[in-house]
Write a protein that holds these residues in place. Structure first.
Motif, mmCIF file in Angstrom:
data_model
loop_
_atom_site.group_PDB
_atom_site.id
_atom_site.type_symbol
_atom_site.label_atom_id
_atom_site.label_comp_id
_atom_site.label_asym_id
_atom_site.label_seq_id
_atom_site.Cartn_x
_atom_site.Cartn_y
_atom_site.Cartn_z
ATOM 1 N N GLN A 269 0.888 -1.156 -0.036
ATOM 2 C CA GLN A 269 -0.004 -0.102 0.025
ATOM 3 C C GLN A 269 0.828 1.132 0.018
ATOM 4 O O GLN A 269 0.842 2.137 0.728
ATOM 5 C CB GLN A 269 -1.024 -0.020 1.260
ATOM 6 C CG GLN A 269 -2.160 -0.990 1.106
ATOM 7 C CD GLN A 269 -3.149 -1.000 2.134
ATOM 8 O OE1 GLN A 269 -4.267 -0.950 1.779
ATOM 9 N NE2 GLN A 269 -2.781 -0.642 3.365
ATOM 10 N N ALA A 270 1.424 1.256 -1.089
ATOM 11 C CA ALA A 270 2.562 2.472 -1.265
ATOM 12 C C ALA A 270 1.918 3.950 -1.198
ATOM 13 O O ALA A 270 2.625 4.798 -0.880
ATOM 14 C CB ALA A 270 3.576 2.156 -2.445
ATOM 15 N N PHE A 271 0.727 3.910 -1.308
ATOM 16 C CA PHE A 271 -0.020 5.153 -1.684
ATOM 17 C C PHE A 271 -1.023 5.400 -0.435
ATOM 18 O O PHE A 271 -2.228 5.682 -0.663
ATOM 19 C CB PHE A 271 -0.741 5.411 -2.949
ATOM 20 C CG PHE A 271 0.308 5.006 -4.177
ATOM 21 C CD1 PHE A 271 1.062 6.130 -4.388
ATOM 22 C CD2 PHE A 271 0.116 3.961 -4.890
ATOM 23 C CE1 PHE A 271 2.062 5.969 -5.486
ATOM 24 C CE2 PHE A 271 0.882 3.768 -6.000
ATOM 25 C CZ PHE A 271 2.018 4.600 -6.247
ATOM 26 N N GLY A 272 -0.537 5.116 0.730
ATOM 27 C CA GLY A 272 -1.363 5.465 1.914
ATOM 28 C C GLY A 272 -2.358 4.250 1.937
ATOM 29 O O GLY A 272 -1.968 2.960 2.043
ATOM 30 N N PHE A 273 -3.661 4.397 2.135
ATOM 31 C CA PHE A 273 -4.405 3.400 2.213
ATOM 32 C C PHE A 273 -5.072 2.653 0.954
ATOM 33 O O PHE A 273 -6.023 2.007 0.790
ATOM 34 C CB PHE A 273 -5.789 3.763 2.937
ATOM 35 C CG PHE A 273 -5.468 4.364 4.569
ATOM 36 C CD1 PHE A 273 -5.132 3.193 5.517
ATOM 37 C CD2 PHE A 273 -5.224 5.409 4.656
ATOM 38 C CE1 PHE A 273 -4.777 3.807 6.682
ATOM 39 C CE2 PHE A 273 -4.843 5.972 6.076
ATOM 40 C CZ PHE A 273 -4.638 5.028 7.158
ATOM 41 N N VAL A 274 -4.511 2.994 -0.446
ATOM 42 C CA VAL A 274 -4.943 2.661 -1.563
ATOM 43 C C VAL A 274 -3.692 1.741 -1.926
ATOM 44 O O VAL A 274 -2.622 2.030 -2.129
ATOM 45 C CB VAL A 274 -5.019 3.754 -2.502
ATOM 46 C CG1 VAL A 274 -5.433 3.276 -3.665
ATOM 47 C CG2 VAL A 274 -6.334 4.725 -1.906
ATOM 48 N N SER A 275 -4.048 0.398 -2.651
ATOM 49 C CA SER A 275 -3.064 -0.468 -3.224
ATOM 50 C C SER A 275 -3.192 -0.105 -4.553
ATOM 51 O O SER A 275 -3.817 0.409 -5.143
ATOM 52 C CB SER A 275 -3.582 -2.064 -2.711
ATOM 53 O OG SER A 275 -4.665 -2.040 -3.514
ATOM 54 N N ALA A 276 -2.072 -0.818 -5.193
ATOM 55 C CA ALA A 276 -2.078 -0.837 -6.788
ATOM 56 C C ALA A 276 -3.060 -1.349 -7.305
ATOM 57 O O ALA A 276 -3.476 -1.029 -8.569
ATOM 58 C CB ALA A 276 -0.738 -1.501 -7.343
#
Length: 365
Positions: A33-40
């Motif tokens: 979850q490199a972008f906070g609470f959102v996954s790729a």
């Protein structure tokens, strides 16, 4: 729709992040979850829907109804064949290695198959039983199959009703609708080992369809002068979204000593909980501003993105193979093994993408 290299590169980046997340290396901790609470996966589903909507809504507007249905049906068929192949590989080679080679990672991956193989063998091709890692293709297949109907209904009745219906289906997911339907399926079929909800995969279709429908709408609007103003975001809104995204990242990654909340219910992935959707929306607004500037020259990522479906399917095979290297859950791969897994995986994926590009070039596309 003219090919946008920056969108191909963004899709390539999302594929790289998903691959790193699935491979048993230390990088999975940072990429999941490199972008906070959102996954790729969130971005991949939305971006795939965006490109689908942008391409096929315009074809429908030109009266190519039969061609759109035919193309999307063939795509869904190819995806289904990929899925059947992956299931066959998992239920034979991977299951044998897990059981006879004493590989706990593989055994846990197919726990329901080992518990009730007869049930698994007929429910998996029906897209009901979905082992981990093999649960995103079934959702994608169903969404692609529904796309001609969705785009056709939007053209006849407008997007407002469809988005409202999609929102209601999303609420159905938040209220445990999938579990109720599963209980009805188990009761109606009378199977001797009821399928548990976790065997349906980590993507609740009733929740994630909102992301797909939203992507179709955004893609269709990007090519429609009447709808395009609905996509316009003011500079102030973009700045606010960027600040909010930075806040989420700081919160999630413990910058400044702030720890995420103990109760992560509102950020849940399986049904796309409300705060996760909010986080994704802010990221999407920010990306619409940054991606054209940052991703245009990334040719390797763009090559992966253009061959996204082939690359995604092959990466699953490679991940399953890499999990077979783990002899004990408490003893992960050493540094040399992790490096070799990464080199082999991305070498193969690059070759798959290059071959896809060559075939398209030879076909004159």
């Amino acid at each position: 729709m003219k090919r946008r290299l920056e969108l191909d590169a963004l899709r390539g980046l999302l594929l790289v992040l998903m691959t790193l997340t699935h491979l048993p290396t230390r990088f999975s901790f940072y990429s999941s979850q490199a972008f906070g609470f959102v996954s790729a996966a969130d971005g991949f589903v939305f971006l795939s829907a965006f490109l689908t909507g942008a391409i096929y809504a315009r074809k429908l507007a030109a009266g190519q109804h039969r061609a759109v249905r035919s193309i999307l049906l063939r795509r869904a068929g190819r995806l289904y064949l990929w899925h059947l192949g992956l299931l066959a590989f998992a239920f034979t080679v991977i299951a044998a290695i897990g059981a006879y080679g004493h590989r706990p990672a593989l055994y846990n991956l197919l726990d329901f198959y080992f518990t009730a193989p007869e049930v698994a063998l007929w429910t998996a091709p029906l897209l009901v039983y979905q082992p981990p890692l093999l649960d995103i293709l079934p959702m994608y297949i169903v969404f692609v199959l529904a796309t001609p109907w969705v785009l056709g209904a939007a053209r006849r009745d407008g997007w407002r009703k469809l988005l409202l219906l999609s929102g209601l289906i999303w609420l159905f997911a938040q209220c445990g609708g999938r579990r109720l339907l599963l209980e009805g399926f188990n009761a109606a079929t009378g199977i001797y080992v009821p399928i548990p909800e976790q065997a349906l995969g980590s993507f609740n279709w009733f929740g994630w369809q909102l992301l797909w429908i939203g992507g179709l709408w955004a893609g269709a609007a990007s090519n429609d002068p009447k709808l395009r103003p609905q996509l316009e975001v003011s500079p102030m809104m973009r700045a606010a979204a960027a600040i909010a995204v930075l806040g989420f990242l700081a919160w999630y990654h413990n910058l400044g000593g702030i720890w995420p909340p103990r109760d992560m219910y509102w950020f849940g992935k399986p049904t796309l909980r409300p705060l996760r959707l909010l986080d994704f929306t802010m990221l999407a607004i920010t990306a619409s501003w940054l991606v054209p500037m940052l991703f245009r020259g990334l040719r390797w990522l763009a090559m992966l993105g253009r061959a996204s479906l082939s690359v995604f399917a092959v990466h699953l095979l490679l991940v399953l193979g890499s999990l077979a290297l783990i002899a004990d859950d408490s003893v992960p791969l050493d540094d040399v093994q992790q490096l070799l897994v990464l080199i082999v995986t991305f070498t193969v994926l690059t070759w798959i993408a290059w071959r896809y590009q060559q075939r398209r070039r030879d076909a004159g596309d």
